[in-house]
Design a protein around this motif. Structure first.
Motif, PDB file in Angstrom:
ATOM      1  N   ILE A   1      45.606  49.998  39.743  1.00  0.00           N
ATOM      2  CA  ILE A   1      46.398  50.044  40.568  1.00  0.00           C
ATOM      3  C   ILE A   1      47.350  51.492  40.507  1.00  0.00           C
ATOM      4  CG2 ILE A   1      49.016  49.158  41.380  1.00  0.00           C
ATOM      5  CD1 ILE A   1      47.695  46.365  40.832  1.00  0.00           C
ATOM      6  N   LYS A   2      47.284  52.261  41.508  1.00  0.00           N
ATOM      7  CA  LYS A   2      48.063  53.425  41.661  1.00  0.00           C
ATOM      8  C   LYS A   2      48.945  53.477  42.751  1.00  0.00           C
ATOM      9  CE  LYS A   2      44.147  55.962  39.433  1.00  0.00           C
ATOM     10  NZ  LYS A   2      43.229  57.131  39.638  1.00  0.00           N
ATOM     11  N   GLY A   3      50.211  53.453  42.352  1.00  0.00           N
ATOM     12  CA  GLY A   3      51.275  53.595  43.505  1.00  0.00           C
ATOM     13  C   GLY A   3      51.311  52.037  44.190  1.00  0.00           C
ATOM     14  N   SER A   4      50.959  51.998  45.478  1.00  0.00           N
ATOM     15  CA  SER A   4      50.879  50.748  46.097  1.00  0.00           C
ATOM     16  C   SER A   4      49.377  50.432  46.724  1.00  0.00           C
ATOM     17  CB  SER A   4      51.612  50.919  47.586  1.00  0.00           C
ATOM     18  OG  SER A   4      51.071  52.170  48.393  1.00  0.00           O
ATOM     19  N   THR A   5      48.322  51.048  45.938  1.00  0.00           N
ATOM     20  CA  THR A   5      47.162  50.768  46.085  1.00  0.00           C
ATOM     21  C   THR A   5      46.434  50.287  44.854  1.00  0.00           C
ATOM     22  OG1 THR A   5      47.033  52.396  47.667  1.00  0.00           O
ATOM     23  CG2 THR A   5      45.152  51.794  46.860  1.00  0.00           C
ATOM     24  N   LEU A   6      45.647  49.029  45.281  1.00  0.00           N
ATOM     25  CA  LEU A   6      44.811  48.568  44.230  1.00  0.00           C
ATOM     26  C   LEU A   6      43.295  49.238  44.315  1.00  0.00           C
ATOM     27  CD1 LEU A   6      43.660  46.540  42.111  1.00  0.00           C
ATOM     28  CD2 LEU A   6      43.470  44.855  44.188  1.00  0.00           C
ATOM     29  N   SER A   7      42.733  49.701  43.631  1.00  0.00           N
ATOM     30  CA  SER A   7      41.475  50.205  43.649  1.00  0.00           C
ATOM     31  C   SER A   7      40.488  49.294  42.800  1.00  0.00           C
ATOM     32  CB  SER A   7      41.426  51.668  43.015  1.00  0.00           C
ATOM     33  OG  SER A   7      40.182  52.192  43.151  1.00  0.00           O
ATOM     34  N   ILE A   8      39.038  49.076  43.475  1.00  0.00           N
ATOM     35  CA  ILE A   8      38.267  48.472  42.857  1.00  0.00           C
ATOM     36  C   ILE A   8      36.872  49.248  43.087  1.00  0.00           C
ATOM     37  CG2 ILE A   8      36.747  46.212  42.931  1.00  0.00           C
ATOM     38  CD1 ILE A   8      38.817  44.907  44.500  1.00  0.00           C
ATOM     39  N   GLU A   9      36.761  49.931  41.908  1.00  0.00           N
ATOM     40  CA  GLU A   9      35.612  50.842  41.824  1.00  0.00           C
ATOM     41  C   GLU A   9      34.354  50.286  41.161  1.00  0.00           C
ATOM     42  OE1 GLU A   9      36.840  54.741  39.644  1.00  0.00           O
ATOM     43  OE2 GLU A   9      38.168  53.379  38.959  1.00  0.00           O
ATOM     44  N   ASN A  10      33.621  49.760  42.474  1.00  0.00           N
ATOM     45  CA  ASN A  10      32.342  48.866  42.447  1.00  0.00           C
ATOM     46  C   ASN A  10      31.287  49.662  41.814  1.00  0.00           C
ATOM     47  OD1 ASN A  10      33.018  46.773  43.928  1.00  0.00           O
ATOM     48  ND2 ASN A  10      33.290  48.011  45.782  1.00  0.00           N
ATOM     49  N   GLU A  11      31.163  51.239  41.662  1.00  0.00           N
ATOM     50  CA  GLU A  11      30.234  51.971  40.820  1.00  0.00           C
ATOM     51  C   GLU A  11      30.092  51.661  39.512  1.00  0.00           C
ATOM     52  OE1 GLU A  11      33.607  54.723  41.313  1.00  0.00           O
ATOM     53  OE2 GLU A  11      32.668  53.090  42.353  1.00  0.00           O
ATOM     54  N   LYS A  12      31.314  51.222  38.942  1.00  0.00           N
ATOM     55  CA  LYS A  12      31.472  50.833  37.627  1.00  0.00           C
ATOM     56  C   LYS A  12      31.007  49.347  37.111  1.00  0.00           C
ATOM     57  CE  LYS A  12      35.671  54.258  36.704  1.00  0.00           C
ATOM     58  NZ  LYS A  12      36.749  54.069  36.340  1.00  0.00           N
ATOM     59  N   CYS A  13      30.742  48.630  38.170  1.00  0.00           N
ATOM     60  CA  CYS A  13      30.564  47.138  37.746  1.00  0.00           C
ATOM     61  C   CYS A  13      29.165  47.416  37.113  1.00  0.00           C
ATOM     62  CB  CYS A  13      30.658  46.500  38.877  1.00  0.00           C
ATOM     63  SG  CYS A  13      30.483  44.520  38.643  1.00  0.00           S
ATOM     64  N   VAL A  14      28.940  46.562  36.052  1.00  0.00           N
ATOM     65  CA  VAL A  14      27.527  46.248  35.332  1.00  0.00           C
ATOM     66  C   VAL A  14      27.201  44.522  35.273  1.00  0.00           C
ATOM     67  CG1 VAL A  14      27.783  48.242  34.112  1.00  0.00           C
ATOM     68  CG2 VAL A  14      28.570  45.967  33.136  1.00  0.00           C
ATOM     69  N   ASP A  15      27.985  43.834  36.129  1.00  0.00           N
ATOM     70  CA  ASP A  15      27.813  42.687  36.289  1.00  0.00           C
ATOM     71  C   ASP A  15      27.829  41.749  35.002  1.00  0.00           C
ATOM     72  OD1 ASP A  15      27.248  39.927  37.667  1.00  0.00           O
ATOM     73  OD2 ASP A  15      24.960  40.140  37.423  1.00  0.00           O
ATOM     74  N   CYS A  16      28.886  42.287  34.242  1.00  0.00           N
ATOM     75  CA  CYS A  16      29.157  41.196  32.905  1.00  0.00           C
ATOM     76  C   CYS A  16      29.764  39.878  33.053  1.00  0.00           C
ATOM     77  CB  CYS A  16      29.857  42.050  31.956  1.00  0.00           C
ATOM     78  SG  CYS A  16      31.663  42.390  32.344  1.00  0.00           S
ATOM     79  N   THR A  17      30.411  39.894  34.251  1.00  0.00           N
ATOM     80  CA  THR A  17      31.090  38.632  34.802  1.00  0.00           C
ATOM     81  C   THR A  17      32.319  38.266  33.751  1.00  0.00           C
ATOM     82  OG1 THR A  17      29.646  37.001  33.414  1.00  0.00           O
ATOM     83  CG2 THR A  17      28.632  37.626  35.557  1.00  0.00           C
ATOM     84  N   ASN A  18      32.891  39.195  33.324  1.00  0.00           N
ATOM     85  CA  ASN A  18      33.782  39.174  32.638  1.00  0.00           C
ATOM     86  C   ASN A  18      35.000  38.751  33.542  1.00  0.00           C
ATOM     87  OD1 ASN A  18      34.117  38.643  29.596  1.00  0.00           O
ATOM     88  ND2 ASN A  18      35.024  40.941  29.471  1.00  0.00           N
ATOM     89  N   CYS A  19      35.354  39.381  34.470  1.00  0.00           N
ATOM     90  CA  CYS A  19      36.400  39.269  35.422  1.00  0.00           C
ATOM     91  C   CYS A  19      36.379  37.834  36.063  1.00  0.00           C
ATOM     92  CB  CYS A  19      36.679  40.405  36.232  1.00  0.00           C
ATOM     93  SG  CYS A  19      35.198  40.495  37.325  1.00  0.00           S
ATOM     94  N   ALA A  20      35.082  37.601  36.387  1.00  0.00           N
ATOM     95  CA  ALA A  20      35.183  36.193  37.155  1.00  0.00           C
ATOM     96  C   ALA A  20      35.542  35.147  36.314  1.00  0.00           C
ATOM     97  CB  ALA A  20      33.622  36.264  37.800  1.00  0.00           C
ATOM     98  N   VAL A  21      34.922  35.051  34.999  1.00  0.00           N
ATOM     99  CA  VAL A  21      35.015  34.024  34.103  1.00  0.00           C
ATOM    100  C   VAL A  21      36.471  33.898  33.696  1.00  0.00           C
ATOM    101  CG1 VAL A  21      34.546  33.167  32.039  1.00  0.00           C
ATOM    102  CG2 VAL A  21      32.711  34.145  33.064  1.00  0.00           C
TER     103      VAL A  21
END
Length: 300
Positions: free
Chosen positions: A221-241
């Motif tokens: 989160i920077k200022g008033s924006t949530l950024s989701i950088e999909n190019e970094k995702c490796v599908d470890c599923t940590n966030c979903a779990v």
């Protein structure tokens, strides 16, 4: 000669799970890519930690390749390369991820000799080439085996002295020594994403648990924006779990990377006074106070 000897000795190095393993960071993690890939049942789960049984491990390297975070260290011992070609072998079938990585490391083709490709190899190569089209890369070709060049005894031993380092590199597989992040696709294709992180805003409370547990720092989160950088995702599923609201879904999605930005608001909770982020400007309570049992005294 010492380079070649050191390389041969290094082949006896055992596999080991590093601290990058998501199970080491998150006790709720159910990641089992490596365990599912191991045909020898050499990987066991003990108190949510992954342990490799050296007595069962054949050092095939399949677990290393399968791990989304490149958290297993060791050597892929059964891949053979001849120049820029991976030599076809019936004893294993490479994964799409593996071939995409080899492509970026200089592999241009699959080499066959007297035995034609089986259907499994054909399917993987075809699927890999479909991905390479999206990634704007040249396809992987299938080529016949090169005729072996014969060297005289004198020329053979002379080559050790003159080109020892090049010879050792030629004998070693393209990924013979695993270094940090060597089996992460994101390292090789930084301008593309392989997954999209789907966020259900109607369920998400912006508690930021996923922020702290994500090993790739996908969320910021920077200022008033949530950024989701999909190019970094490796599908470890940590966030979903770890998400308490089941608000995250990882979706396979190969394409050029794109910004995923969401507007958020920084507010002060009317109950505890702490600041919190929310998608809803009208919201007045933080996620802790919203979920706190009203029969309990406030800790604030």
């Amino acid at each position: 000669m010492s380079i070649l000897v050191n390389w041969l000795e290094s082949l006896h190095e055992e596999m080991k799970v590093s601290a990058k393993c998501v199970r080491e960071r998150n006790r709720k993690s159910e990641c089992s890519y490596c365990k599912e890939k191991c045909e020898h049942e050499a990987i066991i789960v003990m108190e949510n930690h992954l342990i490799i049984d050296a007595n069962k491990c054949t050092m095939c390297g399949e677990c290393m390749i399968a791990c989304p975070l490149s958290a297993i260290e060791g050597i892929v011992s059964n891949r053979v390369f001849d120049g820029g070609s991976l030599v076809f072998d019936l004893n294993y079938v490479p994964s799409i991820k593996e071939l995409l990585i080899y492509k970026k490391r200089g592999m241009a083709s699959i080499q066959i000799s007297h035995q034609p490709l089986n259907e499994e190899w054909k399917t993987v190569i075809s699927q890999s080439n479909n991905h390479l089209i999206v990634l704007e890369e040249n396809p992987i070709e299938v080529v016949p085996k090169n005729k072996d060049e014969m060297l005289s005894r004198r020329a053979f031993f002379g080559s050790f002295q003159k080109e020892g380092k090049q010879l050792a590199k030629g004998l070693a597989p393209a990924a013979w020594k695993i270094e940090s992040d060597d089996w992460k696709l994101t390292k090789y294709y930084p301008d593309y994403q392989f997954y999209s992180v789907g966020l259900k805003k109607e369920q998400c409370t912006l508690c930021q648990t996923c922020f702290t547990i994500c090993p790739e720092n996908v969320f910021t989160i920077k200022g008033s924006t949530l950024s989701i950088e999909n190019e970094k995702c490796v599908d470890c599923t940590n966030c979903a779990v770890v998400c308490p609201e089941n608000a995250i879904e990882i979706i396979p999605d190969i394409k050029r990377k794109g910004d995923n930005l969401e507007n958020v608001h920084l507010k002060a909770c009317i109950d505890c006074g702490h600041t919190f982020y929310t998608f809803d400007y009208e919201k007045e309570q933080c996620h802790v106070c919203v979920n706190r049992d009203p029969n309990w005294l406030s800790p604030y």
